[in-house]
Design an enzyme around this catalytic site. Structure first.
Site, mmCIF file in Angstrom:
data_model
loop_
_atom_site.group_PDB
_atom_site.id
_atom_site.type_symbol
_atom_site.label_atom_id
_atom_site.label_comp_id
_atom_site.label_asym_id
_atom_site.label_seq_id
_atom_site.Cartn_x
_atom_site.Cartn_y
_atom_site.Cartn_z
ATOM 1 N N ARG A 16 -23.332 22.472 -29.815
ATOM 2 C CA ARG A 16 -22.928 23.318 -30.909
ATOM 3 C C ARG A 16 -21.699 23.087 -31.862
ATOM 4 N NH1 ARG A 16 -18.072 25.452 -32.275
ATOM 5 N NH2 ARG A 16 -17.382 25.708 -29.406
ATOM 6 N N ASP A 17 -20.547 22.205 -30.291
ATOM 7 C CA ASP A 17 -19.020 22.267 -30.946
ATOM 8 C C ASP A 17 -19.490 20.521 -30.820
ATOM 9 O OD1 ASP A 17 -16.443 22.546 -31.760
ATOM 10 O OD2 ASP A 17 -16.246 22.050 -30.184
ATOM 11 N N HIS A 206 -11.338 23.350 -22.762
ATOM 12 C CA HIS A 206 -12.323 23.456 -23.816
ATOM 13 C C HIS A 206 -11.422 21.831 -24.205
ATOM 14 C CE1 HIS A 206 -15.253 23.086 -27.530
ATOM 15 N NE2 HIS A 206 -14.119 22.938 -27.731
ATOM 16 N N HIS A 208 -10.577 18.461 -26.627
ATOM 17 C CA HIS A 208 -10.948 17.566 -27.182
ATOM 18 C C HIS A 208 -9.781 16.220 -27.537
ATOM 19 C CE1 HIS A 208 -13.744 19.303 -30.659
ATOM 20 N NE2 HIS A 208 -12.981 20.304 -29.543
ATOM 21 N N CYS A 239 -14.205 20.159 -35.638
ATOM 22 C CA CYS A 239 -14.094 21.654 -36.484
ATOM 23 C C CYS A 239 -14.545 21.867 -37.827
ATOM 24 C CB CYS A 239 -13.288 22.430 -35.370
ATOM 25 S SG CYS A 239 -12.729 23.569 -35.893
ATOM 26 N N ASN A 248 -15.563 16.262 -28.463
ATOM 27 C CA ASN A 248 -14.734 16.681 -27.677
ATOM 28 C C ASN A 248 -14.778 15.581 -26.723
ATOM 29 O OD1 ASN A 248 -17.049 18.602 -28.462
ATOM 30 N ND2 ASN A 248 -15.821 19.805 -27.320
HETATM 31 ZN ZN ZN Z 1 -14.511 22.249 -29.524
#
Ligand code: ZN
Length: 303
Positions: A16-17, A206, A208, A239, A248
């Site tokens: 996803r991310d 979460h 980064h 993002c 990440n």
């Molecule tokens: Zn993120």
């Protein structure tokens, strides 16, 4: 500082991310291979897609098809949603959990989801009530450590938003350093403050690694009581709505650090390194992870 035998849960977010900012659209088959490899490496919770406008995030246009073809097994699958419509799509797709996002700064919330923070908080209040018994819920506070447009996000502002959101408690509350500006001191302070205010909700982080503080922040977060950390194989990521955001924290770097410290992750380091290398081949460019290049220690098979 921590008890031996402690464990930390890692949510694999590469599907996803991790890949949402990649210019080349990966096929559903390739994404399913990625999800399978992460599961085989031991991942038990995976954020696999987001139910967002495909015009804004083309990489996630296949969310419904991907969800329908997810391998059945022991893993729990999470879908990201930015509004009520996306949330209902996650429910309809049969995912185990939906992760809803409220951004701590109003400008970023508008860029990310088209409305202000207030409106998104109101949407969450409704969603939280309709979700009961239908799907697990996570609520992520985006830009919880700083905003690319407004700069500093005061702790008081974060706590106000958390308090508003917790009027309808999710199963899990996540704090996101969306643009990778946090330092370990910030993480200790903010995770600690949220835990003191709401000790009953499990905290997910979460992070980064935009400014190379990601692993230090992960450690600080665990010491401050976060029980779940997001990570992506190879550190892939970015993002679409946050300028210059990078990946990440790399799953295999995190696994290495934690397992060497006696903290159990349930993931197999060598399998993670293999999966990160495979992902790098699929994407056709180098990934930022470091342990995937250096290998674990001691080397596998060594006495
Ligand atoms: Zn993120």
């Amino acid at each position: 500082m921590f008890e031996t035998g402690k464990s930390v849960e890692i949510v694999e977010v590469s599907a996803r991310d991790g890949i949402q900012n990649e210019s080349e659209i990966l096929s559903v088959d390739t994404k399913l291979d990625l999800i399978r490899k992460a599961s085989d490496a031991g991942a038990r919770r995976l954020e696999v897609t987001s139910f967002v406008n495909p015009k804004r995030v083309p990489q996630m246009a296949d969310a419904d098809e991907l969800a329908a073809r997810l391998p059945k097994g022991t893993a729990r699958y999470i879908g990201l949603a930015l509004n009520a419509r996306g949330f209902e799509r996650a429910v309809a797709a049969g995912l185990d959990e939906a992760n809803f996002v409220v951004v701590a700064s109003d400008t970023f919330n508008r860029r990310n989801q088209g409305v202000g923070t207030e409106e998104t908080l109101a949407a969450w209040a409704e969603i939280a009530q309709t979700a009961k018994g239908r799907i697990g819920t996570g609520l992520t506070i985006g830009a919880a450590f700083g905003c690319p447009f407004e700069g500093e996000v005061p702790l008081a502002r974060l706590l106000t938003i958390v308090e508003r959101a917790m009027a309808h408690p999710p199963d899990e509350l996540a704090l996101a350093d969306t643009i990778g500006v946090a330092t370990p001191a910030d993480v200790m302070e903010r995770v600690g403050a949220v835990r003191r205010a709401f000790p009953e909700v499990p905290i997910r982080l979460h992070l980064h690694n935009t400014r190379n503080t990601g692993l230090a922040n992960a450690w600080a977060g665990i010491m401050a009581g976060a029980v779940t950390l997001d990570a992506s194989l190879g550190g892939v990521g970015g993002c679409p709505f946050a300028p210059r955001a990078t990946g990440n924290i790399p799953t295999e770097d995190l696994v290495y650090m934690l397992e060497r410290a006696g903290i159990c992750t349930g993931l197999d380091l060598d399998a993670c390194i293999d999966a990160a290398g495979w992902l790098e081949e699929q994407l056709g460019h180098e990934l930022p992870g470091m342990v995937m290049k250096a290998g674990g220690f001691p080397a596998s098979g060594a006495a």
